[in-house]
Design a protein around this motif. Structure first.
Motif, short mmCIF file in Angstrom:
data_model
loop_
_atom_site.label_atom_id
_atom_site.label_comp_id
_atom_site.label_asym_id
_atom_site.label_seq_id
_atom_site.Cartn_x
_atom_site.Cartn_y
_atom_site.Cartn_z
N GLU B 244 1.07 -1.29 0.50
CA GLU B 244 -0.04 0.55 -0.17
C GLU B 244 0.64 1.26 -0.47
O GLU B 244 0.61 2.09 -0.30
CB GLU B 244 -0.80 -0.19 1.38
CG GLU B 244 -1.92 0.84 1.07
CD GLU B 244 -2.39 0.80 -0.12
OE1 GLU B 244 -3.73 -0.08 -0.49
OE2 GLU B 244 -3.88 1.58 -0.36
N GLY B 268 -5.21 -13.35 4.22
CA GLY B 268 -5.77 -12.40 3.05
C GLY B 268 -5.42 -10.86 2.36
O GLY B 268 -5.20 -9.88 3.85
N TYR B 269 -4.48 -10.97 1.55
CA TYR B 269 -4.31 -9.77 1.11
C TYR B 269 -4.78 -8.83 0.86
O TYR B 269 -6.11 -9.91 -0.52
CB TYR B 269 -2.36 -9.92 0.65
CG TYR B 269 -2.09 -10.99 0.93
CD1 TYR B 269 -1.34 -10.11 1.32
CD2 TYR B 269 -1.52 -12.85 0.69
CE1 TYR B 269 -0.04 -10.46 1.77
CE2 TYR B 269 -0.18 -13.08 1.51
CZ TYR B 269 0.57 -11.46 2.12
OH TYR B 269 1.67 -12.32 3.03
N LYS B 270 -5.29 -7.93 0.76
CA LYS B 270 -6.06 -7.04 0.14
C LYS B 270 -5.83 -5.84 -1.60
O LYS B 270 -5.96 -6.18 -2.02
CB LYS B 270 -6.14 -6.13 1.24
CG LYS B 270 -7.30 -6.24 2.28
CD LYS B 270 -7.69 -5.21 2.62
CE LYS B 270 -9.07 -5.51 4.05
NZ LYS B 270 -8.75 -4.43 4.67
N ASN B 271 -3.72 -5.92 -1.19
CA ASN B 271 -3.10 -5.29 -1.83
C ASN B 271 -2.66 -5.67 -2.51
O ASN B 271 -1.78 -5.09 -3.32
CB ASN B 271 -2.52 -4.34 -1.05
CG ASN B 271 -3.58 -3.45 0.55
OD1 ASN B 271 -5.01 -2.99 -0.70
ND2 ASN B 271 -3.14 -3.22 1.03
N LEU B 272 -2.73 -7.16 -3.13
CA LEU B 272 -2.30 -6.55 -4.55
C LEU B 272 -1.95 -6.76 -6.10
O LEU B 272 -0.82 -6.60 -6.77
CB LEU B 272 -1.58 -8.64 -4.72
CG LEU B 272 -1.21 -10.06 -3.01
CD1 LEU B 272 -1.78 -11.45 -3.76
CD2 LEU B 272 0.71 -9.16 -3.78
N ILE B 273 -3.37 -6.30 -5.93
CA ILE B 273 -3.96 -5.53 -7.18
C ILE B 273 -2.47 -4.40 -7.59
O ILE B 273 -2.17 -4.00 -8.39
CB ILE B 273 -5.00 -5.16 -7.02
CG1 ILE B 273 -5.24 -4.07 -8.71
CG2 ILE B 273 -5.13 -3.78 -6.35
CD1 ILE B 273 -4.66 -5.16 -9.56
N ASN B 274 -1.81 -4.17 -6.23
CA ASN B 274 -0.86 -2.53 -6.34
C ASN B 274 0.08 -2.93 -7.41
O ASN B 274 1.21 -2.14 -7.52
CB ASN B 274 -0.51 -1.94 -4.97
CG ASN B 274 -1.14 -1.49 -4.36
OD1 ASN B 274 -3.24 -1.44 -5.16
ND2 ASN B 274 -1.14 -1.18 -3.29
N ILE B 275 0.57 -4.49 -7.33
CA ILE B 275 1.67 -4.45 -7.88
C ILE B 275 1.58 -4.18 -9.52
O ILE B 275 2.02 -4.05 -10.25
CB ILE B 275 1.95 -5.88 -8.62
CG1 ILE B 275 1.87 -6.95 -6.85
CG2 ILE B 275 3.17 -6.59 -9.86
CD1 ILE B 275 2.07 -8.52 -7.24
N VAL B 276 0.50 -4.00 -10.04
CA VAL B 276 -0.37 -3.82 -11.53
C VAL B 276 -0.31 -2.19 -11.27
O VAL B 276 0.30 -1.20 -12.51
CB VAL B 276 -1.94 -3.85 -11.61
CG1 VAL B 276 -1.49 -3.31 -13.80
CG2 VAL B 276 -1.41 -6.08 -12.02
N SER B 277 -1.12 -1.46 -10.44
CA SER B 277 -1.25 -0.39 -10.34
C SER B 277 0.39 0.41 -10.59
O SER B 277 0.17 1.63 -10.70
CB SER B 277 -2.41 0.32 -9.85
OG SER B 277 -1.94 -0.25 -8.68
N LYS B 278 0.98 0.46 -9.56
CA LYS B 278 2.70 1.37 -9.31
C LYS B 278 3.28 0.30 -10.04
O LYS B 278 4.70 0.78 -9.77
CB LYS B 278 2.84 0.46 -7.82
CG LYS B 278 1.16 1.35 -7.17
CD LYS B 278 1.54 1.32 -5.48
CE LYS B 278 0.77 1.77 -4.39
NZ LYS B 278 1.01 1.39 -3.26
N LEU B 280 5.29 -2.61 -10.00
CA LEU B 280 6.05 -2.90 -8.59
C LEU B 280 6.42 -4.12 -9.45
O LEU B 280 6.31 -4.73 -10.34
CB LEU B 280 5.24 -3.68 -7.60
CG LEU B 280 4.08 -2.24 -6.78
CD1 LEU B 280 3.66 -3.18 -5.54
CD2 LEU B 280 4.92 -1.45 -6.77
#
Lengths: 347, 347
Positions: B244, B268-278, B280
């Protein structure tokens, strides 16, 4: 002077889960202001691209610069990659009659600001390929597939790749390009009909319906020796299965995670520890990240492959702007079969 | 001929959760067979390294080649990086009196097979640095920290790094090396005493107790502008918080995920999608992956930094083989403060 009235899809409310027609996205009438300032122009819109990432533009802003696309504004028409025809112009770069691709509204006409860049589609009226391909195989999904598979995936002949959402806009291209590079290609999709398309039309080596049984078991059966690359479009169970089946030094290309877009519920991953034990590399990107060189190579390769029918590109065309909100919702329910696009008008 | 009896820590049972002294790891007596074959040797063991990854060697085998270390065998002594003195040898490479580092058993004496490689510690008897450092700052944890931070992290002066388990064997080195490279360093640890150590002894720029309040809030407060690199030792809440707070093009160096080692419960991971948006990049590795060049540079740099007291290295030494199983358990309960090592005997 008679005002032109036109239809537009307006963003009215932040969705908690799925974006619903008539509630979050509403078809409304607008009046076109034809008084152009210097360098402004008006397009008559032909095709609008429906892409999974758009759902992220409907999330409440976290106040970070970190959001890679600006959020949609309540009360405004949503926009995305589109094809349009210039019908009025005070911008010498884009004369009347030019067919352009760029960010336009999901509406019949768009007044394009002076500072916005568009790309002219040369020979648009004579092209043997559908104009809609410019927001598909030849557009953002195309460079996404091509650029990320080659630059991030570093694929080698003889390796095995698993592609989730494999009949979608990006997945179908990734699988076919990987086949051309000599990889063994496994795909998953959400219906038996889509699985048959992967096997028969796209010539994948193996494919399975992710809604039948466990993804991990299906993937193991399809790749008993393991996989080298996972092309990630969905997240959740598919990612956890891929983490388990990847070989040492495997790569995960993270293009999207559609299962997380309409839900804030965390997914319980069991296998992230495999990143260490298998020395995995996981990388995200967006389509703007690729170099001009990759972009040029992509355009030449993919357009010639499509013209020579070396690869195919399946589209799911929704005709009529008024049907766009329903088609947009369908994207997150797996209802589209192929690249989702809205046809607003003929050229 | 009188047989020598010695003590060894034997692996007796696969643990479901924590590895318990007397149940999974049992101190037993063994008899030393001194009849050496060609190229065999016997070491008298001095230091044994307790490393978090060892818990993975106690997991049931999945039958894959993909496990990066062989599983421990029930009924056998556990082994790991150790320092020992050669006391009998039919191997000309390792004469009697040599002090060596390599894989030895958690036992008083080890009979080393003919084909096993060890490394002789030159000048061991005259060194100003503790011998135990050869399984710590100068050993596997050292190259882990140095190699991964430099090769995978690609750190640049002015960037911000967050290190979890920052007072541990790897974390304390990563933080201090990052400081030397001009990074802003944030660490988390599991007690106020450890946090004080990070701030006062290691000169971290910020540190927090991960057991007090939310990691996400503590990390945001410590890095309001975001972080460029996350050095991952723990997994779970810390990883989700880092996802995050990472900036665009952020890197995650995955050294370990200790929170997952004793539990099969998914997180329970919530923020793996940030791999794309940021965009990473996340990369795992093991310490054997680094080049000979990196290895040599590491040895020169870290030994001179330690000798010149430019960096410090905190060890948590458990004295006595019989106390090793309890210390091993403590590793997963966060009881060690610094690099955990068992002292079996003096040189």
């Amino acid at each position: 002077m008679v005002k032109i009235t036109y239809k537009a899809v307006v963003y009215r409310k932040i969705p908690d889960e799925y974006p619903l027609p008539g509630e979050h996205l509403v078809v409304e009438s607008k009046e076109l202001d034809e008084n152009l300032n210097e360098n402004e122009l008006i397009t008559r819109n032909l095709y609008f691209s429906l892409d999974p990432y758009l759902r992220n533009r409907m999330k409440p802003s976290k106040g970070f610069k970190a959001d890679y696309t600006s959020r949609y504004e309540i009360g405004k028409t949503i926009d995305n990659y589109s094809v349009g025809e210039v019908i009025a112009s005070k911008n010498p770069k884009y004369p009347v009659g030019a067919v352009v691709v760029g960010f336009l509204g999901l509406e019949e006409y768009t007044r394009v600001p002076a500072n916005q860049s568009l790309k002219i589609i040369e020979g648009a009226r004579e092209s043997k390929l559908p104009l809609s391909y410019h927001v598909g195989a030849l557009g953002m999904p195309g460079i996404t597939a091509y650029g990320s598979l080659l630059d991030i995936g570093q694929p080698k002949a003889g390796e095995t790749i698993y592609v989730s959402a494999a009949s979608g806009a990006v997945g179908q291209l990734v699988g076919q390009i990987a086949k051309r590079l000599g990889l063994r290609v496994i795909g998953s999709a959400g219906s038996d009909e889509k699985v048959e398309f992967l096997l028969k039309d796209l010539k994948f080596d193996a494919a399975f319906n992710h809604k039948k049984g466990s993804i991990l078991e299906s993937l193991r059966a399809a790749a008993p020796e393991g996989i080298d690359i996972y092309y990630e479009n969905v997240g959740g169970e598919a990612l956890d299965a891929a983490l388990e089946v990847l070989k040492h030094h495997g790569r995960i290309i993270v293009s999207g995670m559609i299962t997380s877009y309409n839900s804030n519920a965390p997914y319980g991953y069991k296998n992230l520890i495999n990143i260490v034990s298998k020395r995995l590399k996981i990388e995200g990107f967006i389509s703007d990240d690729f170099s001009a060189e990759t972009q040029t190579k992509f355009e030449n390769d993919v357009s010639s492959w499509l013209l020579n029918r070396v690869i195919v590109f399946k589209e799911d065309v929704t005709v009529g702007l008024e049907n766009a909100p329903e088609a947009f919702l369908g994207l997150y329910q797996g209802k589209n079969f192929g690249k989702a696009v809205v046809k607003i008008a003929d050229l």
